[in-house]
Design a protein around this motif. Sequence first.
Motif, mmCIF file in Angstrom:
data_model
loop_
_atom_site.group_PDB
_atom_site.id
_atom_site.type_symbol
_atom_site.label_atom_id
_atom_site.label_comp_id
_atom_site.label_asym_id
_atom_site.label_seq_id
_atom_site.Cartn_x
_atom_site.Cartn_y
_atom_site.Cartn_z
ATOM 1 N N MET A 1 7.956 -4.560 1.771
ATOM 2 C CA MET A 1 6.826 -3.679 1.604
ATOM 3 C C MET A 1 6.750 -2.730 2.788
ATOM 4 N N ILE A 2 5.848 -1.781 2.705
ATOM 5 C CA ILE A 2 5.688 -0.769 3.743
ATOM 6 C C ILE A 2 4.277 -0.883 4.324
ATOM 7 N N CYS A 3 4.168 -0.790 5.642
ATOM 8 C CA CYS A 3 2.858 -0.819 6.292
ATOM 9 C C CYS A 3 2.075 0.415 5.888
ATOM 10 N N TRP A 4 0.817 0.238 5.536
ATOM 11 C CA TRP A 4 -0.020 1.344 5.107
ATOM 12 C C TRP A 4 -0.237 2.344 6.241
ATOM 13 N N LYS A 5 -0.158 1.896 7.499
ATOM 14 C CA LYS A 5 -0.464 2.767 8.626
ATOM 15 C C LYS A 5 0.775 3.422 9.244
ATOM 16 N N CYS A 6 1.764 2.617 9.650
ATOM 17 C CA CYS A 6 2.928 3.189 10.335
ATOM 18 C C CYS A 6 4.033 3.594 9.364
ATOM 19 N N ILE B 1 8.342 -3.491 6.323
ATOM 20 C CA ILE B 1 8.013 -4.748 6.983
ATOM 21 C C ILE B 1 8.361 -5.906 6.063
ATOM 22 N N ASP B 2 8.618 -7.059 6.656
ATOM 23 C CA ASP B 2 8.966 -8.248 5.899
ATOM 24 C C ASP B 2 7.818 -9.248 6.023
ATOM 25 N N VAL B 3 6.867 -9.149 5.107
ATOM 26 C CA VAL B 3 5.700 -10.035 5.083
ATOM 27 C C VAL B 3 5.593 -10.579 3.671
ATOM 28 N N SER B 4 5.630 -11.912 3.534
ATOM 29 C CA SER B 4 5.613 -12.501 2.197
ATOM 30 C C SER B 4 4.199 -12.626 1.625
ATOM 31 N N GLU B 5 3.247 -12.991 2.454
ATOM 32 C CA GLU B 5 1.855 -13.114 2.005
ATOM 33 C C GLU B 5 0.952 -12.420 3.000
ATOM 34 N N ILE B 6 -0.157 -11.884 2.493
ATOM 35 C CA ILE B 6 -1.111 -11.219 3.370
ATOM 36 C C ILE B 6 -2.429 -11.960 3.320
ATOM 37 N N PHE B 7 -2.831 -12.415 4.484
ATOM 38 C CA PHE B 7 -4.118 -13.072 4.651
ATOM 39 C C PHE B 7 -5.033 -12.117 5.413
ATOM 40 N N ARG B 8 -6.282 -12.472 5.578
ATOM 41 C CA ARG B 8 -7.226 -11.588 6.247
ATOM 42 C C ARG B 8 -6.806 -11.259 7.673
ATOM 43 N N SER C 1 -1.247 -3.216 13.163
ATOM 44 C CA SER C 1 -2.468 -2.902 12.427
ATOM 45 C C SER C 1 -2.732 -4.019 11.425
ATOM 46 N N GLN C 2 -3.984 -4.207 11.082
ATOM 47 C CA GLN C 2 -4.363 -5.224 10.114
ATOM 48 C C GLN C 2 -3.896 -4.782 8.729
ATOM 49 N N LEU C 3 -3.462 -5.724 7.908
ATOM 50 C CA LEU C 3 -2.935 -5.381 6.592
ATOM 51 C C LEU C 3 -3.918 -5.637 5.451
ATOM 52 N N HIS C 4 -4.871 -6.543 5.637
ATOM 53 C CA HIS C 4 -5.852 -6.846 4.576
ATOM 54 C C HIS C 4 -6.994 -5.832 4.686
ATOM 55 N N VAL C 5 -6.663 -4.572 4.417
ATOM 56 C CA VAL C 5 -7.630 -3.469 4.557
ATOM 57 C C VAL C 5 -7.641 -2.642 3.282
ATOM 58 N N CYS C 6 -8.701 -1.902 3.074
ATOM 59 C CA CYS C 6 -8.819 -1.081 1.867
ATOM 60 C C CYS C 6 -7.646 -0.118 1.706
ATOM 61 N N PHE D 1 -8.802 -7.772 -3.236
ATOM 62 C CA PHE D 1 -7.677 -7.221 -2.479
ATOM 63 C C PHE D 1 -6.322 -7.647 -3.034
ATOM 64 N N SER D 2 -5.443 -6.673 -3.184
ATOM 65 C CA SER D 2 -4.053 -6.908 -3.573
ATOM 66 C C SER D 2 -3.231 -5.825 -2.882
ATOM 67 N N TYR D 3 -2.307 -6.240 -2.022
ATOM 68 C CA TYR D 3 -1.563 -5.248 -1.248
ATOM 69 C C TYR D 3 -0.813 -4.319 -2.183
ATOM 70 N N GLY D 4 -0.953 -3.038 -1.956
ATOM 71 C CA GLY D 4 -0.411 -2.069 -2.893
ATOM 72 C C GLY D 4 0.635 -1.134 -2.346
ATOM 73 N N VAL D 5 1.040 -1.273 -1.092
ATOM 74 C CA VAL D 5 2.022 -0.357 -0.524
ATOM 75 C C VAL D 5 3.381 -1.053 -0.548
ATOM 76 N N LYS D 6 4.120 -0.837 -1.607
ATOM 77 C CA LYS D 6 5.442 -1.448 -1.772
ATOM 78 C C LYS D 6 6.499 -0.445 -1.316
ATOM 79 N N THR D 7 7.736 -0.860 -1.268
ATOM 80 C CA THR D 7 8.829 0.022 -0.878
ATOM 81 C C THR D 7 8.837 1.272 -1.758
ATOM 82 N N GLY D 8 8.879 2.423 -1.126
ATOM 83 C CA GLY D 8 8.924 3.690 -1.858
ATOM 84 C C GLY D 8 7.599 4.100 -2.461
ATOM 85 N N ASN D 9 6.533 3.390 -2.134
ATOM 86 C CA ASN D 9 5.233 3.667 -2.733
ATOM 87 C C ASN D 9 4.182 3.903 -1.657
ATOM 88 N N ALA D 10 4.593 4.386 -0.499
ATOM 89 C CA ALA D 10 3.655 4.599 0.600
ATOM 90 C C ALA D 10 2.702 5.731 0.275
#
Length: 92
Positions: A1-6, A10-17, A26-31, A65-74
């Motif tokens: 997935m891709i970080c919403w900010k930078c 990134i290689d993150v399997s699950e996102i918690f608060r 940067s925090q990932l469990h954000v709007c 919340f459901s992380y929505g910034v996937k590869t190529g979808n920034a």
Amino acid sequence: MICWKCKKEIDVSEIFRTTECPVCHSQLHVCKGCKFYAPGNHYDCKETVEDNVTDKEVSNFCDSFSYGVKTGNAPDKKSDDARNAFNALFGD
């Protein structure tokens, strides 16, 4: 997935608060990282949420919340910059 900010891959399997981007910390469990984030919608969200999260870049407790910034979808940085410039001139 891709970080919403930078926008780095990134290689993150699950996102918690408390999950942070390993690159920019940067925090990932954000709007702004959520697939339901939709500026202009009620509370800037496609989901029906009862509480407004005022800071869209800070970790929150949203149940939808459901992380929505996937590869190529920034998100488009150009549109974010334009929106920030507009808000700087005219306020939120």
